[in-house]
Structures are given as structure tokens and as C-alpha cells.
Design a protein around this motif. Structure first.
Motif, PDB file in Angstrom:
ATOM      1  N   ASN A   1       0.821  -1.209   0.000  1.00 35.64           N
ATOM      2  CA  ASN A   1       0.000   0.000   0.000  1.00 35.64           C
ATOM      3  C   ASN A   1       0.853   1.256   0.000  1.00 35.64           C
ATOM      4  OD1 ASN A   1      -2.654  -1.457   0.562  1.00 35.64           O
ATOM      5  ND2 ASN A   1      -3.215   0.685   0.881  1.00 35.64           N
TER       6      ASN A   1
ATOM      7  N   ALA B   1      -6.504   0.578   8.260  1.00 39.58           N
ATOM      8  CA  ALA B   1      -6.925   1.940   8.591  1.00 39.58           C
ATOM      9  C   ALA B   1      -8.105   1.925   9.554  1.00 39.58           C
ATOM     10  CB  ALA B   1      -7.277   2.701   7.316  1.00 39.58           C
ATOM     11  N   ARG B   2      -9.076   1.043   9.298  1.00 38.73           N
ATOM     12  CA  ARG B   2     -10.237   0.966  10.188  1.00 38.73           C
ATOM     13  C   ARG B   2      -9.832   0.500  11.587  1.00 38.73           C
ATOM     14  NH1 ARG B   2     -12.834  -1.342   5.565  1.00 38.73           N
ATOM     15  NH2 ARG B   2     -12.699  -3.411   6.515  1.00 38.73           N
TER      16      ARG B   2
ATOM     17  N   TRP C   1      -9.776  10.681   4.542  1.00 40.19           N
ATOM     18  CA  TRP C   1      -9.621   9.355   5.146  1.00 40.19           C
ATOM     19  C   TRP C   1      -8.415   8.629   4.564  1.00 40.19           C
ATOM     20  CZ3 TRP C   1     -10.837   6.433   9.110  1.00 40.19           C
ATOM     21  CH2 TRP C   1     -10.667   5.053   9.025  1.00 40.19           C
ATOM     22  N   ASN C   2      -7.513   8.185   5.454  1.00 37.30           N
ATOM     23  CA  ASN C   2      -6.364   7.367   5.075  1.00 37.30           C
ATOM     24  C   ASN C   2      -5.438   8.093   4.108  1.00 37.30           C
ATOM     25  OD1 ASN C   2      -4.835   5.021   5.280  1.00 37.30           O
ATOM     26  ND2 ASN C   2      -6.014   3.888   3.754  1.00 37.30           N
TER      27      ASN C   2
ATOM     28  N   PRO D   1      -3.737  -0.360   4.034  1.00 36.25           N
ATOM     29  CA  PRO D   1      -4.865  -1.181   3.579  1.00 36.25           C
ATOM     30  C   PRO D   1      -6.114  -0.786   4.370  1.00 36.25           C
ATOM     31  CG  PRO D   1      -2.931  -2.545   3.990  1.00 36.25           C
ATOM     32  CD  PRO D   1      -2.609  -1.182   4.527  1.00 36.25           C
ATOM     33  N   GLU D   2      -7.255  -0.809   3.713  1.00 38.34           N
ATOM     34  CA  GLU D   2      -8.475  -0.326   4.365  1.00 38.34           C
ATOM     35  C   GLU D   2      -8.765  -1.029   5.687  1.00 38.34           C
ATOM     36  OE1 GLU D   2     -11.693   2.108   4.996  1.00 38.34           O
ATOM     37  OE2 GLU D   2      -9.999   2.296   3.606  1.00 38.34           O
ATOM     38  N   PRO D   3      -8.631  -2.356   5.802  1.00 35.92           N
ATOM     39  CA  PRO D   3      -8.882  -2.985   7.115  1.00 35.92           C
ATOM     40  C   PRO D   3      -7.933  -2.475   8.196  1.00 35.92           C
ATOM     41  CG  PRO D   3      -8.866  -4.630   5.370  1.00 35.92           C
ATOM     42  CD  PRO D   3      -8.345  -3.367   4.764  1.00 35.92           C
TER      43      PRO D   3
ATOM     44  N   SER E   1       0.826   4.158  -2.726  1.00 35.94           N
ATOM     45  CA  SER E   1       0.481   5.508  -2.283  1.00 35.94           C
ATOM     46  C   SER E   1       1.569   6.507  -2.651  1.00 35.94           C
ATOM     47  CB  SER E   1       0.246   5.497  -0.768  1.00 35.94           C
ATOM     48  OG  SER E   1      -0.243   6.729  -0.318  1.00 35.94           O
TER      49      SER E   1
ATOM     50  N   GLN F   1      -2.677   9.259  -0.752  1.00 33.83           N
ATOM     51  CA  GLN F   1      -3.985   8.668  -0.508  1.00 33.83           C
ATOM     52  C   GLN F   1      -3.818   7.161  -0.330  1.00 33.83           C
ATOM     53  OE1 GLN F   1      -6.161  10.009  -4.012  1.00 33.83           O
ATOM     54  NE2 GLN F   1      -7.110  11.652  -2.817  1.00 33.83           N
ATOM     55  N   GLY F   2      -4.745   6.542   0.406  1.00 39.80           N
ATOM     56  CA  GLY F   2      -4.692   5.090   0.597  1.00 39.80           C
ATOM     57  C   GLY F   2      -3.404   4.621   1.225  1.00 39.80           C
TER      58      GLY F   2
END
Length: 226
Positions: free
Chosen positions: A17, A46-47, A173-174, A42-44, A21, A38-39
Motif C-alpha cells: 500500500n 486503517a479501520r 480518510w487514510n 490497507p483499508e482494514p 500511495s 492517498q490510501g
């Protein structure tokens, strides 16, 4: 799958990632060179970072510099790495030689021999930061954002110098703001309302001269790009 293999897999995903990025980052040359990413994670990941159970710093009516509340700041170091696997996995990602090399190649920074320092900043209404440069023992600064809904105006303020406000980076976000500290890299956080909690992951590579060794992810292991 063993815990070690799971950790290695996630570290690899974090590295992948970061490569993507950095490759797609928008470079800005004024008022000093900086990159908008950006990004970042990884989305999981970041959450999971956004859900870490750290409360905001109690300001007591005092703000302007983070070091005013050193005793309440949280770092991805020591017991935090043991208590929160995502913290260790993120720290290991930034320790990776491939990631160090990617940041060095993207920015021109000399990072070999520096150390990973990651602060998890949790700010609430009343927080502000005076313009400062990060110049000194910080070799790279990456300000990663984990906003909640309605926090679009909580990005980092960028200055041409003290009192010379130029722009406010998007608080996406992220996303992240990246720069190499110099005597021109003025940034801060102007006084304004903060709705809810403002969460940022502040990644620095710092030199051997960094005195607060307890803040370092791996204080006995300087990074290398090889």
C-alpha cells in the motif's frame, strides 16, 4: 496460519500500500516541497487504527505545542506494540528496508541509520499547534489522517513562514501529508472547533540524537534501505 505468517503477510500488504500511495502521490513545490498521499494503509488496517482505544489528551486549557502534554501522548512502542498487534504490524512495515528505500527514493531523504517513531495523536476541541518546522533530529515526517464524518476542515495548516498562512491540506480518510523537515517546512494547526475526536498517525524517521528512546518502535534497530 501461524501468527508469525499472519504478521508477515500484513506487513507485506502495508508495504504494498505504501509503495502504491507513494507512486501516485501529488507533489507540491510551494511553499516547500511536500507530497499528498492517498490510501496509505490497507483499508482494514486503517479501520483498525481508527478504532484503537486511546482517549484524547486532556488539555487543561493549554495547547500550542504537543510536548506540553508529553505524559499523555501515545506511541507505537514498548507495551503498545504488545497490546495492539496492528500497532506492531504498522511499525514493522515502516521498519522494512523496502519501505525505507521507497521513501528515500521518492523524497531524496537519507534515512539509513534513523529510527521509526510513530505517534498516535488523539486531539479534541481546544487543541491547536503553533507553526513549527520539525527541523532538527527528524529526517522525515508523514502525517496520516483518520477522520470521522464532518471533519473535512481539520487538515494540517501550511505556512510560508511564521504568520504566513498559505493553505490547509485536505483531511481525507487514510490520506497523508509528507515532507522532509527543513528550515522552510512550517506547519501547524490553526485554532478552530474540533467536532468529536481528531485522530492522526504521525510517522517520523528520527536520527540517533533522538533522546526519548522510549518513543521509538525499535530503539535498538536503526533502519536500513538495503
Amino acid at each position: 496460519m501461524s501468527t508469525a505468517l499472519i504478521g508477515a503477510e500484513l506487513e507485506s500488504r502495508i508495504a504494498s500500500n505504501l509503495f502504491a500511495s507513494l507512486a501516485s502521490a501529488a507533489r507540491h513545490d510551494q511553499p516547500y516541497r511536500n507530497w499528498r498521499l492517498q490510501g496509505v494503509f490497507p483499508e482494514p488496517v486503517a479501520r483498525e487504527l481508527a478504532a484503537l482505544p486511546f482517549g484524547p489528551v486532556e488539555l487543561g486549557g493549554v495547547s500550542g505545542r504537543r510536548e506540553l502534554h508529553n505524559d499523555a501522548r501515545q506511541y507505537f512502542a514498548a507495551e503498545v506494540l504488545d497490546a495492539h498487534p496492528v500497532a506492531r504490524e504498522v511499525a514493522q512495515g515502516f521498519q522494512s528496508p523496502a519501505v525505507v528505500r521507497a521513501f528515500a527514493e521518492a523524497t531524496g531523504a537519507n534515512l539509513d541509520g534513523t529510527y521509526v517513531r510513530i505517534e498516535y495523536a488523539v486531539d479534541q476541541d481546544g487543541f491547536w499547534l503553533e507553526p513549527h518546522t520539525d527541523l532538527g533530529v527528524k529526517a522525515l515526517t508523514l502525517l496520516t489522517q483518520l477522520p470521522a464524518e464532518g471533519q473535512e476542515d481539520l487538515g494540517t495548516d501550511i505556512y510560508g513562514g511564521p504568520g504566513d498562512w498559505r493553505e490547509r491540506s485536505a483531511f481525507e480518510w487514510n490520506g497523508a501529508l509528507l515532507f522532509i523537515p527543513s528550515d522552510r517546512t512550517w506547519h501547524g494547526f490553526e485554532r478552530r472547533p474540533i467536532r468529536g475526536i481528531r485522530r492522526t498517525v504521525i510517522v517520523n524517521y528520527v536520527t540517533e540524537e533522538w533522546r526519548a528512546r522510549e518513543q521509538l518502535a525499535f530503539p535498538q534497530s536503526p533502519v536500513t534501505s538495503r
